[in-house]
Motif scaffolding. Structure first.
Motif, PDB file in Angstrom:
ATOM      1  N   LYS A   9       0.846  -1.192   0.000  1.00  0.00           N
ATOM      2  CA  LYS A   9       0.000   0.000   0.000  1.00  0.00           C
ATOM      3  C   LYS A   9       0.885   1.246   0.000  1.00  0.00           C
ATOM      4  O   LYS A   9       2.061   1.163   0.356  1.00  0.00           O
ATOM      5  N   THR A  54       1.152  -2.246  -6.472  1.00  0.00           N
ATOM      6  CA  THR A  54       1.193  -1.008  -5.715  1.00  0.00           C
ATOM      7  C   THR A  54       0.701   0.171  -6.542  1.00  0.00           C
ATOM      8  O   THR A  54       0.791   0.174  -7.772  1.00  0.00           O
ATOM      9  N   ALA A  55       0.177   1.176  -5.833  1.00  0.00           N
ATOM     10  CA  ALA A  55      -0.170   2.457  -6.456  1.00  0.00           C
ATOM     11  C   ALA A  55       0.845   3.524  -6.037  1.00  0.00           C
ATOM     12  O   ALA A  55       0.690   4.697  -6.388  1.00  0.00           O
ATOM     13  N   ASP A  56       1.858   3.108  -5.253  1.00  0.00           N
ATOM     14  CA  ASP A  56       2.854   4.068  -4.767  1.00  0.00           C
ATOM     15  C   ASP A  56       3.953   4.249  -5.826  1.00  0.00           C
ATOM     16  O   ASP A  56       4.647   3.286  -6.178  1.00  0.00           O
ATOM     17  N   PRO A  72       0.090  -2.254 -11.368  1.00  0.00           N
ATOM     18  CA  PRO A  72      -0.604  -1.112 -10.764  1.00  0.00           C
ATOM     19  C   PRO A  72      -1.796  -1.575  -9.928  1.00  0.00           C
ATOM     20  O   PRO A  72      -2.570  -2.433 -10.369  1.00  0.00           O
ATOM     21  N   ASP A  73      -1.910  -1.013  -8.732  1.00  0.00           N
ATOM     22  CA  ASP A  73      -3.018  -1.357  -7.853  1.00  0.00           C
ATOM     23  C   ASP A  73      -4.228  -0.504  -8.234  1.00  0.00           C
ATOM     24  O   ASP A  73      -4.087   0.642  -8.650  1.00  0.00           O
ATOM     25  N   ALA A  74      -5.424  -1.092  -8.109  1.00  0.00           N
ATOM     26  CA  ALA A  74      -6.648  -0.320  -8.351  1.00  0.00           C
ATOM     27  C   ALA A  74      -6.993   0.393  -7.039  1.00  0.00           C
ATOM     28  O   ALA A  74      -7.045  -0.250  -5.978  1.00  0.00           O
ATOM     29  N   PRO A  75      -7.207   1.709  -7.063  1.00  0.00           N
ATOM     30  CA  PRO A  75      -7.476   2.430  -5.823  1.00  0.00           C
ATOM     31  C   PRO A  75      -8.710   1.914  -5.080  1.00  0.00           C
ATOM     32  O   PRO A  75      -9.735   1.596  -5.705  1.00  0.00           O
ATOM     33  N   ALA A  82      -6.072  -6.704  -4.496  1.00  0.00           N
ATOM     34  CA  ALA A  82      -4.715  -6.412  -4.989  1.00  0.00           C
ATOM     35  C   ALA A  82      -3.945  -7.709  -5.231  1.00  0.00           C
ATOM     36  O   ALA A  82      -3.240  -7.858  -6.227  1.00  0.00           O
TER      37      ALA A  82
END
Ligand SMILES: Nc1nc2c(ncn2[C@@H]2O[C@H](COP(=O)(O)OP(=O)(O)OP(=O)(O)O)[C@@H](O)[C@H]2O)c(=O)[nH]1
Ligand SMILES: C=C(OP(=O)(O)O)C(=O)O
Length: 224
Positions: A9, A54-56, A72-75, A82
């Motif tokens: 995260k 991750t989205a970071d 890429p993580d989906a928000p 994830a």
């Protein structure tokens, strides 16, 4: 050969349970924990593909630098979604094979421990390693990506066992079971020994962390 999925995260939202003891330093720690976890995974024999979900942007950039694949993580979809995204990415990069999911907060993880876990997991359709409390999960494995059925979250160790995953026995003080959620967890893993990134951060910030310095071995005390 194994594929490994590591969900991460955004560091800015990570380690809320460390806030009371460590304030804003928890974000730096989450970052160092991730790098130590990734470093150990990348140095584990038998691991072919590593996918970081991750989205970071910083985690994504360092994932690429360390030779792993970014998914890429989906928000807002949460940890289990994830993990499923990461499993799908493993299928996309192929070939299909056994997959392990690790939490990104294992700064004491050692390659030889993970190698042992993966060798044992080969004998089970689905397996898991409980965290040191016995309540959570630090590693979930399956012989196919479709077979993961992740159920991470509070009490996940019981859910994974009840859903048929085989519990892989590891000593409660080994790094593969020492995820860090609380200041007590941090002290526990610091005394056992942490990877190069977390050790470097301890040295840099040791005046801030009320835990044993894994490098010096002395107890750090706030000097300011
Ligand atoms: N990609 C992704 N990873 C997640 C998500 N939620 C948790 N994780 C990761 O899953 C692992 C376990 O996370 P938690 O212990 O639930 O969260 P944490 O930030 O470590 O700690 P707390 O904020 O105290 O819950 C860590 O590696 C997290 O980075 C999510 O929604 N997406
Ligand atoms: C997500 C998990 O970690 P934690 O217990 O640290 O939230 C879990 O154990 O499934």
């Amino acid at each position: 050969m194994w594929s490994v999925v590591i969900p991460v995260k955004p560091f800015s939202r990570a380690k809320s349970r460390l806030a009371a003891g460590l304030g804003p330093w928890r974000h730096e720690l989450a970052h160092a924990f991730f790098l130590d976890t990734l470093w150990a995974v990348r140095n584990t024999e038998g691991v072919r593909t590593v996918v970081v979900v991750t989205a970071d942007p910083l985690a994504a950039a360092q994932t690429r630098t360390l030779g792993a694949v970014v998914c890429p993580d989906a928000p807002g979809v949460g940890l289990n979604a994830a993990v499923r995204l990461g499993a799908a990415k493993c299928r996309a990069v192929g070939p299909e094979g056994p997959v392990a999911v690790l939490t990104a907060d294992l700064p004491g993880l050692r390659p030889q421990e993970l190698d042992h876990v993966l060798r044992e997991a080969r004998h089970h359709r689905r397996a898991f390693v409980a965290d040191h409390t016995g309540e959570g999960t630090t590693v979930l494995t399956a012989l196919t990506t479709a077979g993961l059925a992740p159920a991470f979250g509070s009490g996940s160790g019981h859910r994974h066992a009840l859903s048929g995953a085989f519990p892989l026995e590891m000593p409660s003080d080994c790094g593969v079971r020492l995820d860090v959620d609380t200041p007590e967890d941090l002290a526990r893993v610091a005394l056992r020994g942490v990877g190069p990134y977390t050790a470097a951060l301890f040295r840099l910030r040791k005046a801030r962390y009320p835990v044993a310095d894994p490098v010096q071995g002395a107890s750090s005390t706030a000097s300011s």
